[in-house]
Design a protein around this motif. Structure first.
Motif, PDB file in Angstrom:
ATOM      1  N   GLU A  11      44.702  35.926  45.811  1.00 52.27           N
ATOM      2  CA  GLU A  11      43.366  36.487  45.592  1.00 52.27           C
ATOM      3  C   GLU A  11      42.557  35.483  44.779  1.00 52.27           C
ATOM      4  O   GLU A  11      43.001  35.019  43.744  1.00 52.27           O
ATOM      5  CB  GLU A  11      43.519  37.822  44.833  1.00 52.27           C
ATOM      6  N   ASP A  12      41.370  35.136  45.296  1.00 54.05           N
ATOM      7  CA  ASP A  12      40.588  34.102  44.607  1.00 54.05           C
ATOM      8  C   ASP A  12      39.713  34.644  43.481  1.00 54.05           C
ATOM      9  O   ASP A  12      39.305  33.888  42.602  1.00 54.05           O
ATOM     10  CB  ASP A  12      39.742  33.309  45.607  1.00 54.05           C
ATOM     11  N   GLU A  13      39.399  35.937  43.500  1.00 52.88           N
ATOM     12  CA  GLU A  13      38.559  36.478  42.429  1.00 52.88           C
ATOM     13  C   GLU A  13      39.412  36.767  41.202  1.00 52.88           C
ATOM     14  O   GLU A  13      40.261  37.666  41.211  1.00 52.88           O
ATOM     15  CB  GLU A  13      37.868  37.758  42.895  1.00 52.88           C
ATOM     16  N   ASP A  55      44.508  38.382  50.279  1.00 51.84           N
ATOM     17  CA  ASP A  55      43.066  38.523  50.475  1.00 51.84           C
ATOM     18  C   ASP A  55      42.692  37.740  51.734  1.00 51.84           C
ATOM     19  O   ASP A  55      43.395  36.810  52.123  1.00 51.84           O
ATOM     20  CB  ASP A  55      42.363  37.955  49.230  1.00 51.84           C
ATOM     21  N   MET A  57      39.221  36.510  52.571  1.00 48.23           N
ATOM     22  CA  MET A  57      38.243  35.457  52.305  1.00 48.23           C
ATOM     23  C   MET A  57      38.742  34.622  51.137  1.00 48.23           C
ATOM     24  O   MET A  57      38.643  35.046  49.990  1.00 48.23           O
ATOM     25  CB  MET A  57      36.883  36.072  51.960  1.00 48.23           C
ATOM     26  N   LYS A 105      38.864  46.896  50.244  1.00 50.77           N
ATOM     27  CA  LYS A 105      38.335  47.010  48.891  1.00 50.77           C
ATOM     28  C   LYS A 105      37.099  47.920  48.900  1.00 50.77           C
ATOM     29  O   LYS A 105      36.340  47.870  49.853  1.00 50.77           O
ATOM     30  CB  LYS A 105      37.918  45.632  48.360  1.00 50.77           C
TER      31      LYS A 105
HETATM   32 CA    CA Z   1      38.224  36.641  48.293  1.00 55.92          CA
END
Ligand code: CA
Length: 233
Positions: A11-13, A55, A57, A105
């Motif tokens: 997950e990038d966030e 995730d 994106m 989400k």
């Molecule tokens: Ca993302």
């Protein structure tokens, strides 16, 4: 004895990643986290997690591409897709490329934990439709369980990806024989795919880490310069 389940979160966030990390650590999971697709794929292949939260994106490599690369290599790890995108196309595509579950989400941490436990329970009962290839092999102090995609050394069990297993099986079948990278490509990767011969070197390195006492000075999986590799018991 039940070991703590090992989860990989891709997950990038950062706030979301840390919240997930906290939630699963609180549930007794061993958590690893990746910030982009490349790191996620790398950790998934290296750390052999029991379950992956992915995730879609992501920077560097999107979730679908990570999922596809994992399914091409390691069939058994359950993967749950987490995405802000809820369109039907995504969901169908996700299952087509091999996701085990899909959560849009925003989701509740509680629901996510329950879903993770559900896919883990399912995985323990065997993955339906998974082609298993039976048999065992022994060499040195290593015992290979081909049907369990694992090997045991000094009582310690290590997972094998499908490719790693096929590569090891091919080398075992040709024990003592110097086999070229091209032959290995044909036998293990087949005609459908076109990986470079460097891919083989990467897999050999990975396999060495699992079967050799010292991966830099191998005694089983030997390099034959100008040819390829040779397996010695
Ligand atoms: Ca993302």
């Amino acid at each position: 004895m039940t070991a703590a389940p090992n989860i990989l979160i891709v997950e990038d966030e950062a706030p979301l990643r840390m919240a997930l990390q906290d939630a699963f650590e609180a549930e007794g999971f061993l958590v690893r986290a990746a910030r982009d697709g490349e790191e996620g794929l790398d950790l998934a292949l290296r750390e052999d997690p029991d379950v992956i939260l992915l995730d879609l994106m992501l920077p560097k490599r999107d979730g679908f591409s990570v999922l596809k690369a994992l399914r091409d290599d390691r069939l058994t790890t359950p993967i749950i897709i987490l995405s802000a995108r809820g369109e039907e196309w995504d969901r169908i595509h996700g299952f087509e490329v091999g996701a085990d579950d899909y959560l849009v989400k925003p989701y509740s941490a509680r629901e996510l934990v329950l879903r993770v436990r559900a896919v883990l329970a399912r995985a323990e009962g065997g993955t339906p439709g998974l082609k298993k290839d039976g048999g065992r092999a022994r060499f040195g102090d290593i015992s290979v369980d081909f049907s369990g995609y694992s090997l045991t050394r000094d009582g310690e069990k290590t997972g094998l990806s499908r490719r790693e297993m096929e590569l090891l099986r091919f080398l075992l079948d040709h024990e003592g024989e110097a086999v070229s990278r091209e032959r290995i490509l044909d036998a293990v990767w087949g005609e459908e795919e076109f990986p470079s011969t460097r891919t083989i070197d990467t897999f050999v390195r990975r396999l060495r880490k699992k079967i050799e006492v010292d991966a830099d000075r191998p005694t089983h999986l030997l390099t034959v310069h100008g040819v390829g590799y040779k397996f010695e018991r």
